[in-house]
Design a protein around this motif. Structure first.
Motif, PDB file in Angstrom:
ATOM      1  N   ASP A 109       0.859  -1.231  -0.075  1.00 56.64           N
ATOM      2  CA  ASP A 109       0.074  -0.072   0.185  1.00 56.64           C
ATOM      3  C   ASP A 109       0.931   1.194   0.079  1.00 56.64           C
ATOM      4  OD1 ASP A 109      -2.116  -1.804   0.176  1.00 56.64           O
ATOM      5  OD2 ASP A 109      -2.214  -1.405   2.443  1.00 56.64           O
ATOM      6  N   LEU A 110       2.140   1.201   0.461  1.00 59.57           N
ATOM      7  CA  LEU A 110       2.945   2.457   0.587  1.00 59.57           C
ATOM      8  C   LEU A 110       3.178   3.348  -0.705  1.00 59.57           C
ATOM      9  CD1 LEU A 110       4.349   4.022   2.839  1.00 59.57           C
ATOM     10  CD2 LEU A 110       6.312   2.503   2.433  1.00 59.57           C
ATOM     11  N   PRO A 111       3.635   2.855  -1.595  1.00 58.47           N
ATOM     12  CA  PRO A 111       3.796   3.559  -2.699  1.00 58.47           C
ATOM     13  C   PRO A 111       2.361   4.187  -3.263  1.00 58.47           C
ATOM     14  CG  PRO A 111       4.726   1.406  -3.255  1.00 58.47           C
ATOM     15  CD  PRO A 111       3.780   1.330  -1.953  1.00 58.47           C
ATOM     16  N   PHE A 112       1.509   3.557  -3.102  1.00 55.56           N
ATOM     17  CA  PHE A 112       0.162   4.238  -3.594  1.00 55.56           C
ATOM     18  C   PHE A 112      -0.252   5.393  -2.230  1.00 55.56           C
ATOM     19  CE2 PHE A 112      -4.471   4.402  -2.197  1.00 55.56           C
ATOM     20  CZ  PHE A 112      -4.927   4.894  -3.541  1.00 55.56           C
ATOM     21  N   ILE A 113      -0.106   5.161  -1.168  1.00 58.18           N
ATOM     22  CA  ILE A 113      -0.287   6.160  -0.246  1.00 58.18           C
ATOM     23  C   ILE A 113       0.603   7.263  -0.615  1.00 58.18           C
ATOM     24  CG2 ILE A 113      -0.181   6.650   2.279  1.00 58.18           C
ATOM     25  CD1 ILE A 113      -1.040   3.893   2.754  1.00 58.18           C
ATOM     26  N   GLU A 114       1.855   6.992  -0.500  1.00 58.28           N
ATOM     27  CA  GLU A 114       2.835   8.247  -0.784  1.00 58.28           C
ATOM     28  C   GLU A 114       2.457   9.063  -2.124  1.00 58.28           C
ATOM     29  OE1 GLU A 114       6.603   6.239  -1.202  1.00 58.28           O
ATOM     30  OE2 GLU A 114       6.874   6.065   1.173  1.00 58.28           O
ATOM     31  N   ASN A 115       2.071   8.300  -2.923  1.00 55.22           N
ATOM     32  CA  ASN A 115       1.743   9.219  -4.169  1.00 55.22           C
ATOM     33  C   ASN A 115       0.520   9.862  -4.229  1.00 55.22           C
ATOM     34  OD1 ASN A 115       3.319   8.782  -7.052  1.00 55.22           O
ATOM     35  ND2 ASN A 115       3.605   6.656  -5.702  1.00 55.22           N
TER      36      ASN A 115
END
Length: 371
Positions: free
Chosen positions: A293-299
């Protein structure tokens, strides 16, 4: 028009001097990691054909340039048999013409393929050609028919059979869906050997065809860095941002493989991700960047606000299905981390409904403001 490219290339070494078909082991039996690969193919093929049935195409071709025998030595169904069964179950209830076009350069495999598939001259066709000749023949004929669509399932016993110009034709083809599957640790181990061995030339040739300089590949610090290098190359070659990969592991030999998926159509990407979720043997998949989930959340946090349409696209780009994106946003709303602003025409929005779906991808219904 569904305009996708999925490329599935199975690159396997028996040793530095001899290539084998790793769909099956050295005894001709299908192993667990290949069973998962075939399960992904079956589930995606069902989803793919269900989409094609609703579009304007009159003829749909499922193409395997390296079809093998169709059935393993221990009696298990290979990709060709699986494809035939899926096509038969769907075509009986449709007015579309679905064709299964198979090829294998090995004469003995071709003979067994005919025996196991029983070609009928229309629905199932079998050929005994060089893979480059076969692929380019199919591609040249495909360009002349505007109402046809092709799905290529390339599962070769030796990737060096395909020339650079063949790869180029595959990437630039229209109305073509393809599947590339690569034995990452095999190639990576060979690459990190600082030697000019004759056996490394085929690997260097493939990397060159993909636009990856051998010296750059050797600089990769680990296998995952090498996977991402290939991902970047495919993104550029196919001219699409919808590039994903999954890792499969052969638990007997501890070999790792990366299943790459490329598509130019967001719905094709969503359906492939759905196929992965349906696989029961999730414990045999390695965790990959696209699953986190992290890359999605960061973006999404790089933006002050996003519409439901933009969030759907962000999710698919990062390998997250609408259900997962909705779950993340629902958690945010409960924790008062976002403000949900319905568009004027949306007067009855219920809490927890974020309209994250393909059908809502074009007209914004809500705007999410990050606090």
């Amino acid at each position: 028009m569904l305009k996708c490219i999925y490329i599935y290339l199975y690159l396997v070494f028996k040793n530095l001097n001899n290539f084998i078909d790793d769909t099956m082991d050295t005894k001709g039996n299908i192993e667990n990691h290949s069973k998962i690969k075939l399960s992904i193919y079956e589930k995606y093929l069902k989803a793919y054909l269900s989409i094609m049935m609703r579009l304007y195409f009159t003829d749909i071709f499922i193409v395997e340039p390296f079809a093998g025998k169709g059935i393993s030595n221990n009696g298990e169904e290979g990709s060709a048999i699986i494809a035939k069964n899926v096509i038969t179950s769907i075509s009986n209830s449709s007015n579309k013409n679905i064709h299964l076009v198979l090829n294998d350069i090995k004469k003995e495999s071709y003979v067994d393929l005919i025996k196991n598939l029983k070609p009928d001259g229309n629905r199932v066709l079998c050929f005994n050609k060089d893979a480059n000749e076969f692929i380019n023949d199919v591609l040249s004929k495909a360009d002349h028919k505007t109402k046809t669509n092709h799905l290529f399932f390339i599962d070769p016993w030796g990737y060096t059979q395909l020339r650079g110009d063949t790869y180029q034709n595959i990437f630039k083809a229209k109305r073509l869906d393809i599947l590339i599957f690569i034995p990452i640790n095999h190639i990576y181990r060979f690459l990190i050997k600082e030697e000019n061995s004759e056996q490394l030339k085929p690997i260097a040739g493939f990397l060159n065809d993909m636009g990856i300089a051998e010296e750059d590949a050797r600089k990769c610090q680990d296998e995952m860095s090498f996977v991402n290098e290939i991902k970047k190359a495919f993104t550029k070659k196919a001219d699409t941002d919808y590039v994903y990969y999954k890792e499969l592991k052969n638990t007997k030999s501890n070999n790792k493989y990366a299943l790459f998926f490329l598509t130019k159509h967001i719905l094709g990407a969503e359906k492939f991700l759905e196929a992965l979720v349906k696989i029961k043997e999730k414990d045999l998949f390695e965790n990959t960047i696209s699953d986190e989930d992290l890359p999605f959340i960061e973006n999404i946090h790089k933006n002050k606000s996003l519409t439901n349409c933009e969030l759907y696209e962000y999710g698919i780009l990062h390998g997250l299905l609408p259900k997962k994106v909705t779950a993340i946003l629902n958690s945010y709303e409960k924790d008062n981390k976002i403000t949900v602003m319905p568009m004027p025409e949306v007067s009855n929005r219920k809490k927890g409904n974020f309209y994250i779906s393909y059908k809502n991808k074009e007209k914004p219904k809500i705007k999410i403001v990050f606090k």
